[in-house]
Each structure stands twice: as C-alpha cells, then as structure tokens.
Design a protein around this motif. Structure first.
Motif, PDB file in Angstrom:
ATOM      1  N   MET A   1       5.462  -2.120  -7.579  1.00 17.17           N
ATOM      2  CA  MET A   1       4.707  -1.532  -6.191  1.00 17.17           C
ATOM      3  C   MET A   1       3.493  -0.662  -6.708  1.00 17.17           C
ATOM      4  N   ARG A   2       2.392  -0.936  -6.211  1.00 16.03           N
ATOM      5  CA  ARG A   2       1.130  -0.250  -6.531  1.00 16.03           C
ATOM      6  C   ARG A   2       1.172   1.258  -5.882  1.00 16.03           C
ATOM      7  N   ALA A   3       0.372   2.172  -6.546  1.00 16.74           N
ATOM      8  CA  ALA A   3       0.297   3.475  -6.005  1.00 16.74           C
ATOM      9  C   ALA A   3      -0.184   3.497  -4.682  1.00 16.74           C
ATOM     10  N   THR A   4      -1.152   2.512  -4.450  1.00 17.71           N
ATOM     11  CA  THR A   4      -1.857   2.533  -3.185  1.00 17.71           C
ATOM     12  C   THR A   4      -0.855   1.988  -2.139  1.00 17.71           C
ATOM     13  N   ASP A   5       0.170   1.354  -2.445  1.00 22.28           N
ATOM     14  CA  ASP A   5       1.030   0.768  -1.428  1.00 22.28           C
ATOM     15  C   ASP A   5       1.939   1.908  -1.316  1.00 22.28           C
ATOM     16  N   LEU A   6       2.405   2.900  -1.967  1.00 24.83           N
ATOM     17  CA  LEU A   6       3.158   3.877  -1.738  1.00 24.83           C
ATOM     18  C   LEU A   6       2.561   4.916  -1.055  1.00 24.83           C
ATOM     19  N   SER A   7       1.237   4.916  -1.219  1.00 28.79           N
ATOM     20  CA  SER A   7       0.444   5.957  -0.332  1.00 28.79           C
ATOM     21  C   SER A   7       0.239   5.504   1.046  1.00 28.79           C
ATOM     22  N   GLU A   8       0.317   4.216   1.439  1.00 25.90           N
ATOM     23  CA  GLU A   8      -0.007   3.911   2.644  1.00 25.90           C
ATOM     24  C   GLU A   8       1.238   4.003   3.478  1.00 25.90           C
ATOM     25  N   LEU A   9       2.567   3.517   2.616  1.00 27.61           N
ATOM     26  CA  LEU A   9       3.865   3.864   3.413  1.00 27.61           C
ATOM     27  C   LEU A   9       4.093   5.105   3.558  1.00 27.61           C
ATOM     28  N   ALA A  10       3.464   6.122   2.789  1.00 31.23           N
ATOM     29  CA  ALA A  10       3.746   7.498   2.959  1.00 31.23           C
ATOM     30  C   ALA A  10       2.819   7.872   4.379  1.00 31.23           C
ATOM     31  N   ALA A  11       1.898   7.524   4.228  1.00 29.95           N
ATOM     32  CA  ALA A  11       0.992   7.678   5.538  1.00 29.95           C
ATOM     33  C   ALA A  11       1.576   7.207   6.755  1.00 29.95           C
ATOM     34  N   PHE A  12       2.016   5.982   6.966  1.00 26.43           N
ATOM     35  CA  PHE A  12       2.624   5.580   7.897  1.00 26.43           C
ATOM     36  C   PHE A  12       3.773   6.157   8.239  1.00 26.43           C
ATOM     37  N   GLU A  13       4.744   6.609   7.382  1.00 28.37           N
ATOM     38  CA  GLU A  13       6.073   7.435   7.573  1.00 28.37           C
ATOM     39  C   GLU A  13       5.738   8.651   8.316  1.00 28.37           C
ATOM     40  N   ALA A  14       4.427   9.452   7.744  1.00 26.57           N
ATOM     41  CA  ALA A  14       4.340  10.656   8.290  1.00 26.57           C
ATOM     42  C   ALA A  14       3.718  10.509   9.972  1.00 26.57           C
TER      43      ALA A  14
END
Length: 294
Positions: A1-14
């Motif tokens: 998983m790319r760092a950008t993927d994790l950042s997008e997932l974290a943004a969605f979760e928030a």
C-alpha cells in the motif's frame, strides 16, 4: 500500500466518523479542501461513492459504512504499532488532544503544561477548553477531563489533581449595603449572579456542612456561564458570585473580593482524566496522566 493510499483512507475515516470535513481537517491538521480532495481521490480509485454530501450534512453510504467499520480498528492498530516505537525513544513522540471544561482548565492543566513540554520535547499538546459537553471519541480527542460524575460505558477514569472547591464572593462595595451571609439560607436576601450552563439551564449553588447538604436556587438579574465574567460582575458590585475558589483567590488576597460561607463550601468530587477503554494508551497520553494523577 502506498503512503498516499493510507492517507486517503485515514482522511475518509475521520470524515465518516465526525460526519464533517471541517472536524476531520481539524483533527488531522490539514485544510478541509485537502481532506475533500483525498476522499474524492479514494472514491475515484475504488469506483464507489463512500460518502453522501449535502450543503449541511455528511454521511456514509452503505459501502462507506462497511469500510468504516473495518477501517477504524485497523487504523487504531496501525497507530498502536507506531506508538510502540516510543520505547526506543528517550521521550514520548506525537500529538495528544485533550478536552477540558473552560472553567477549570487553567487550574488543572496550567501547572503541568510547562513541565510536560520541557520534559517531553517531541510531545505535541492540543488542549480545547469548552464548557460544552463533548463526546471525546466523536470529536477526536485522546482524553477528556471532568468532575467525578458518571461517565458512559467504555471509559477509563484516572483521578487527577487538584481537588477544587467553590467559593461565594462579593465586593467590599456590595457588602456596604448588604450583611455578609452566615448560612446558605441568608442568600435569599442577597442579589446573586446566577450560574448558567451553555445550554441555557441554570444550576444551583450547593453547600454542605456536618452531613447537611443544601441546594440554593440563586436569584438575581444576571446569569452567566463564564467564570471570568462572574468575577468581573462581582468586582463591579452587581452581586454575589459562586465561582471556583482558585479563580477568586488573587482577588480575595488583594482585598478586591470578600469570601463568605467558607464552612459551607467543602471540596468538590475529585477530577478525572478519562479516555476510551478500547483506545491504545499512547506514550504521550501516559506522560500526561503521570504528570496529573493523584
């Protein structure tokens, strides 16, 4: 998983957890537009709408709710794994967000903030002081502070310093025309500055002595929910104020306010710092607790 993927997932979760792009941006320390861009990128990449958006509301779609249910525990596990690296650092690292009532925050957090930052230079403290009742989980706080009142299930409570008490105070000018009250019953003959919750509800002045407890419904033309304003009103001679003794202390010591009914104002219940049971206690939160616990 790319760092950008994790950042997008974290943004969605928030966003899905807060149901707000603004609150999500505040929690993650970026702009609301950056959060919106990240969520849009995620939806484009997975090919499914995850959030329903209107001008007033944000809510998860069925697909978004399913993703949120699985994603939140996973992100907590990732956070716990990263925080575990603190054992290899000399001091805790990262951000700790704390919510505290505005009326008591200076007396609880003021004495420890300097020491915490000095002893833990890589620790970031974010403190939001408000007398509004806050859901620390929904609003993205690591911990909250309250008096010894009941907390909802799923919270761990740690007793902290100091133990506060209320005081009844009035100005010397006020007492030139009114006798100093000797018992709570005497307050019926006095002008009182009423205490008001942010919701608009009033709360009584509570007294106790020798096992006898008395609640007084104060009467007066002025109602406030801010203790600083109550001090100013008392200094102006408008009436008697029922405020935290620690806030009144410098004015009492300087002679600008007179304290009364001391024997009827016992210490309040202990203060507690509380946090969710299911949330991993970060090294930063542990440092905060160690600095504040009784």
């Amino acid at each position: 998983m790319r760092a950008t993927d994790l950042s997008e997932l974290a943004a969605f979760e928030a966003v899905a957890r807060h149901r707000s792009f603004r609150k999500a941006s505040e929690e993650r320390g970026v702009t609301a537009s950056a959060i919106s861009h990240a969520v849009s990128n995620l939806e484009t990449r997975v090919g499914i709408r995850l959030l329903n958006r209107t001008t007033r509301n944000v809510s998860a779609t069925d697909a978004g709710a399913m993703l949120l249910a699985q994603l939140s525990p996973a992100l907590r596990d990732i956070g716990s794994a990263l925080d575990a690296l603190n054992q290899f650092r000399e001091t805790p690292f990262g951000k700790v967000r704390i919510n505290a009532p505005n009326s008591i925050a200076p007396f609880v957090l003021g004495p420890v903030m300097g020491e915490l930052i000095r002893d833990n230079p890589k620790l970031e403290l974010e403190i939001v002081a408000t007398d509004r009742l806050v859901d620390i989980v929904e609003d993205g706080f690591d911990a909250g502070i309250r008096l010894g009142e009941s907390l909802r299930e799923g919270m761990v409570a740690v007793k902290i310093r100091p133990r506060l008490r209320f005081a009844v105070v009035g100005s010397p000018a006020y007492f030139e025309t009114k006798p100093i009250p000797r018992s709570p019953a005497d307050l019926t003959a006095h002008v009182c500055i009423r205490n008001m919750y942010p919701s608009g509800a009033f709360y009584p002045w509570s007294f106790a002595r020798d096992g006898e407890a008395i609640d007084v419904e104060p009467r007066g033309p002025l109602a406030l929910h801010d203790h600083e304003l109550m001090v100013e009103a008392a200094l102006a001679g408008i009436g008697l104020a029922y405020i935290w003794e620690a806030r009144a202390k410098p004015y009492v010591e300087s002679g600008r306010l007179v304290e009364c009914l001391q024997a009827w104002c016992p210490p309040e219940d202990w203060l507690y710092l509380y946090y969710p049971t299911r949330r991993h206690m970060s090294a930063g939160l542990r440092a905060v607790i160690d600095a504040m616990r009784v």
